[in-house]
Write an enzyme that holds these catalytic residues in place. Structure first.
Site, PDB file in Angstrom:
ATOM      1  N   ARG A   1     -42.905 -27.494 -42.674  1.00  0.00           N
ATOM      2  CA  ARG A   1     -42.102 -27.886 -43.844  1.00  0.00           C
ATOM      3  C   ARG A   1     -42.870 -28.886 -44.697  1.00  0.00           C
ATOM      4  NH1 ARG A   1     -38.267 -32.131 -44.896  1.00  0.00           N
ATOM      5  NH2 ARG A   1     -36.398 -31.469 -46.048  1.00  0.00           N
TER       6      ARG A   1
ATOM      7  N   HIS B   1     -36.852 -31.928 -53.244  1.00  0.00           N
ATOM      8  CA  HIS B   1     -35.469 -31.558 -53.571  1.00  0.00           C
ATOM      9  C   HIS B   1     -35.287 -31.145 -55.030  1.00  0.00           C
ATOM     10  CE1 HIS B   1     -34.394 -32.745 -49.560  1.00  0.00           C
ATOM     11  NE2 HIS B   1     -34.928 -33.937 -49.760  1.00  0.00           N
TER      12      HIS B   1
ATOM     13  N   GLN C   1     -31.875 -26.812 -48.620  1.00  0.00           N
ATOM     14  CA  GLN C   1     -31.997 -28.264 -48.637  1.00  0.00           C
ATOM     15  C   GLN C   1     -33.338 -28.727 -49.192  1.00  0.00           C
ATOM     16  OE1 GLN C   1     -33.931 -30.363 -46.140  1.00  0.00           O
ATOM     17  NE2 GLN C   1     -32.373 -31.634 -45.184  1.00  0.00           N
TER      18      GLN C   1
ATOM     19  N   SER D   1     -32.128 -35.798 -45.649  1.00  0.00           N
ATOM     20  CA  SER D   1     -33.283 -34.956 -45.948  1.00  0.00           C
ATOM     21  C   SER D   1     -33.957 -34.495 -44.651  1.00  0.00           C
ATOM     22  CB  SER D   1     -34.251 -35.706 -46.874  1.00  0.00           C
ATOM     23  OG  SER D   1     -35.275 -34.862 -47.326  1.00  0.00           O
ATOM     24  N   LEU D   2     -35.190 -34.906 -44.411  1.00  0.00           N
ATOM     25  CA  LEU D   2     -35.871 -34.575 -43.147  1.00  0.00           C
ATOM     26  C   LEU D   2     -34.991 -34.894 -41.944  1.00  0.00           C
ATOM     27  CD1 LEU D   2     -38.359 -34.097 -41.248  1.00  0.00           C
ATOM     28  CD2 LEU D   2     -38.896 -36.512 -41.639  1.00  0.00           C
TER      29      LEU D   2
ATOM     30  N   GLN E   1     -37.866 -39.395 -44.797  1.00  0.00           N
ATOM     31  CA  GLN E   1     -39.168 -39.967 -45.135  1.00  0.00           C
ATOM     32  C   GLN E   1     -39.026 -41.310 -45.850  1.00  0.00           C
ATOM     33  OE1 GLN E   1     -41.212 -35.756 -46.118  1.00  0.00           O
ATOM     34  NE2 GLN E   1     -42.435 -37.511 -46.709  1.00  0.00           N
TER      35      GLN E   1
END
Length: 324
Positions: free
Chosen positions: A126, A210, A259, A101-102, A20
């Site tokens: 998500r 996170h 994660q 991440s994503l 993102q």
């Protein structure tokens, strides 16, 4: 699609997928003008999402695509449109993939672990679950520039005061993102500045990603992930949580849930790629965020961008040259 198991990978080459922050209105417009596969990939995502995803990223407003529930599937789709185009145009197969991440979900699709349509559905959920976990305004994130990791971790520990704040993205040396409860992040910013940080920049995000505050999102997503068919990776995937690879589908599912509330060890991921002999990489998505991070982490790895026709063609040419 290309049969991943039949292709011979280029041993010094990796594909990286952004997270993102890389989304923008008009992304991939020029690539799509030359290559119908880009819009075809968005059309497939639209069938899952129930809205015209290509029209949204081309003609919508930035604030619309910045909504986490939309950002995540749109960015995954953009990244995988480039990945599919790379394969269609005869680009070499990487020996490893990683995503920030994503972007780790994009990496899993590229590695053959999860189908594209399933991944679109998961990351939509998500995003929605991550946004629900902490009401807008109650969480915050900030980038800390020019301060050692251990000093940032200590500043966060001092700033907690029964609230949550932690270092969550280890993006590059001297570039760490902190996140948590809004008040605790403010205290941690002040502590980091006092400890010698060059800059502390609040980030325009809608949730403290996170952190432990995201555990409810992981719990909410667990059933959908468990129901989704995962396969063993056909390309090595370096995971955010531990900067290591994993071949067992059940373990990968658990890592992808962890994660959500564990820090992104991006420095470790890039170092793990370098240790595997990676010297060439492409950033498979819009923008150049990861390319910049890689340059700061390990200059032995050259990372090329691919989101414009010229940069895509140049990366394709250069990798084809090194393959021959």
């Amino acid at each position: 699609m290309t049969d991943l198991s039949a292709a011979q990978p280029l041993t010094n080459f990796a594909a990286l997928f952004p997270g993102q922050g890389s989304q923008k209105i008009g992304m991939l417009a020029q690539l799509a003008a030359d290559h119908p596969l880009v819009e075809q990939t968005f059309a497939q995502a639209s069938d899952v999402l129930g809205y015209d995803s290509w029209a949204l990223v081309q003609n919508g407003e930035q604030q619309q695509i910045n909504l986490t529930e939309r950002t995540q599937p749109l960015l995954l789709t953009a990244s995988l449109a480039i990945w599919r185009l790379w394969l269609q145009r005869g680009g070499p197969m990487p020996t490893a993939v990683a995503g920030h991440s994503l972007g780790e979900w994009s990496a899993l699709v590229a590695a053959g672990v999860v189908d594209f349509a399933d991944a679109v559905n998961i990351v939509r959920q998500r995003g929605a679950s991550m946004q629900r976990a902490v009401p807008v305004g109650e969480g915050a994130m900030a980038a800390i520039i020019g301060l050692e990791d251990d000093k940032i971790i200590a500043a966060c520990a001092d700033a907690q005061q029964s609230e949550v704040v932690a270092a969550v993205n280890f993006n590059a040396p001297g570039q760490v993102v902190i996140a948590g409860s809004a008040a605790a992040v403010e205290r941690a910013i002040a502590a980091c500045k006092e400890a010698g940080a060059k800059r502390a920049l609040p980030l325009p995000v809608s949730a403290p990603f996170h952190t432990a505050l995201m555990r409810p999102a992981a719990q909410e997503l667990a059933e959908l992930v468990e129901q989704t068919h995962f396969k063993a990776p056909k390309i090595t995937v370096i995971h955010n949580v531990n900067a290591d690879s994993q071949s067992d589908p059940a373990t990968i599912k658990q890592l992808m849930l962890e994660q959500i509330y564990q820090p992104v060890q991006w420095v470790g991921c890039v170092q793990a790629l370098a240790a595997r002999g990676i010297t060439e990489a492409i950033e498979c998505g819009p923008g150049a965020v990861l390319s910049g991070m890689v340059k700061r982490i390990d200059r032995t790895i050259h990372c090329a961008t691919t989101d414009q026709p010229e940069s895509f063609a140049e990366a394709l040419h250069n990798l084809a040259q090194s393959e021959s």
